[in-house]
Design an enzyme around this catalytic site. Structure first.
Site, PDB file in Angstrom:
ATOM      1  N   SER A  47       0.690  -1.312   0.002  1.00 15.24           N
ATOM      2  CA  SER A  47      -0.051   0.019   0.087  1.00 15.24           C
ATOM      3  C   SER A  47       0.858   1.249   0.031  1.00 15.24           C
ATOM      4  O   SER A  47       0.196   2.306  -0.351  1.00 15.24           O
ATOM      5  CB  SER A  47      -1.050  -0.022   1.094  1.00 15.24           C
ATOM      6  OG  SER A  47      -1.983  -0.913   0.939  1.00 15.24           O
ATOM      7  N   LYS A  50       0.388   3.804  -3.044  1.00 10.37           N
ATOM      8  CA  LYS A  50      -0.449   5.085  -2.898  1.00 10.37           C
ATOM      9  C   LYS A  50       0.317   6.159  -2.563  1.00 10.37           C
ATOM     10  O   LYS A  50      -0.419   7.165  -2.973  1.00 10.37           O
ATOM     11  CB  LYS A  50      -1.785   4.588  -2.034  1.00 10.37           C
ATOM     12  CG  LYS A  50      -2.354   3.330  -2.479  1.00 10.37           C
ATOM     13  CD  LYS A  50      -3.703   3.381  -1.623  1.00 10.37           C
ATOM     14  CE  LYS A  50      -4.285   2.080  -1.963  1.00 10.37           C
ATOM     15  NZ  LYS A  50      -3.884   0.845  -1.247  1.00 10.37           N
ATOM     16  N   SER A 107      -6.819   3.787   2.681  1.00 13.28           N
ATOM     17  CA  SER A 107      -6.035   3.410   1.835  1.00 13.28           C
ATOM     18  C   SER A 107      -6.823   2.473   0.863  1.00 13.28           C
ATOM     19  O   SER A 107      -6.858   1.446   0.280  1.00 13.28           O
ATOM     20  CB  SER A 107      -5.117   1.913   2.554  1.00 13.28           C
ATOM     21  OG  SER A 107      -4.035   1.485   1.704  1.00 13.28           O
TER      22      SER A 107
END
Length: 212
Positions: A47, A50, A107
Site C-alpha cells: 500500500s 499509494k 487506503s
C-alpha cells in the site's frame, strides 16, 4: 533530496530494536540519514504504492490541472478493485477531494484507481507517469505496475526510495491542513465527526510503511 547512498548515517545502527528487514529514518528537509537498515534492499511495494498516487494527485491540484471540487464518475474497473476499499459504486459521482481523502485515510484501492483514471484517462497511462515521476525523484530501485499496490510481478521499491518520495510531498498543500472530516458514503465508516489532521494521519501511516 536525500543524502547519497554512500554517505555515512548519523547512527551506525538503529538505536531501537527493529524486527523489519528494511528501514530508514532521515530528516526530510535536509535529507540527512539518521540511521538505516538494508535501505536499498528491494521489497514488495504494497500500500505504500499509494503514496505516489497521492503525490501525483496533489501535484496536479497544486499546478491547477485539476480541482479538489472536480466531480469524478467511478468506473466499473475502479469499483471492482479488491483489497481495502471505500466500497464505491460504479457510476457514482464523488468529488476528487473525497476520493483523495479515502485513499489517504482508508487506503482505498477503488478510490486510488478512480483518481488514476481521472488524472490520466487509464490506469496504464497513470502508472507510466508514476514510474516517470519516480525516476525524476531519483527512485532508481522502484518499479510500479499498478496504482494501488496490489501484488504484481516485478513491482518493487526500497526504503530509501520511499523516503525520497515522502520528502517530495508538499506540506503547503491545502488538503494537508488540519480540517474536520465527516465520514461519508465514499468511505462508509463511522458517522461521527471529528477533527483530523490529514498531515499527521498520513505521516503516521507513512512512517509505518517505511518500515518495509
Amino acid at each position: 533530496g536525500l543524502a547519497k547512498a554512500d554517505d555515512t548515517p548519523m547512527e551506525a545502527e538503529a538505536p531501537i530494536a527493529l524486527t523489519s528487514p528494511s528501514a530508514i529514518l532521515c530528516e526530510a528537509s535536509t535529507g540527512r540519514v539518521v540511521f538505516e537498515k538494508n535501505a536499498d534492499e528491494r521489497r514488495p511495494v504494497a500500500s505504500v504504492n499509494k503514496v505516489m498516487t497521492i503525490l501525483l494527485t496533489l501535484e496536479a491540484v497544486d499546478e491547477g490541472r485539476v480541482s479538489l471540487e472536480d466531480q469524478v464518475t467511478v468506473s466499473r474497473a475502479a469499483a471492482g478493485q479488491i483489497g481495502s476499499q471505500a466500497l464505491l459504486d460504479a457510476g457514482a459521482v464523488y468529488s476528487l477531494k473525497e476520493l483523495l481523502k479515502s485513499t489517504i485515510i482508508a487506503s482505498a484501492n477503488d478510490s486510488a484507481y478512480a483518481l488514476a483514471e481521472y488524472l490520466a484517462g487509464t490506469e496504464t497511462d497513470f502508472v507510466a507517469r508514476m514510474n516517470e515521476r519516480a525516476q525524476e525523484l531519483g527512485m532508481t530501485d522502484t518499479v510500479y505496475v499498478n496504482c494501488t499496490g496490489l501484488p504484481a510481478e516485478n513491482q518493487h521499491t526500497t526504503a530509501r526510495d520511499v523516503a525520497r518520495m515522502a520528502a517530495a510531498l508538499s506540506p503547503e498543500s491545502s488538503l494537508l491542513e488540519p480540517q474536520p472530516v465527516r465520514a461519508r458514503a465514499a468511505v462508509r465508516t463511522s458517522a461521527r465527526t471529528r477533527a483530523v489532521s490529514l498531515i499527521e494521519c498520513f505521516f503516521i501511516v507513512l512512517f509505518s510503511l517505511l518500515i518495509l
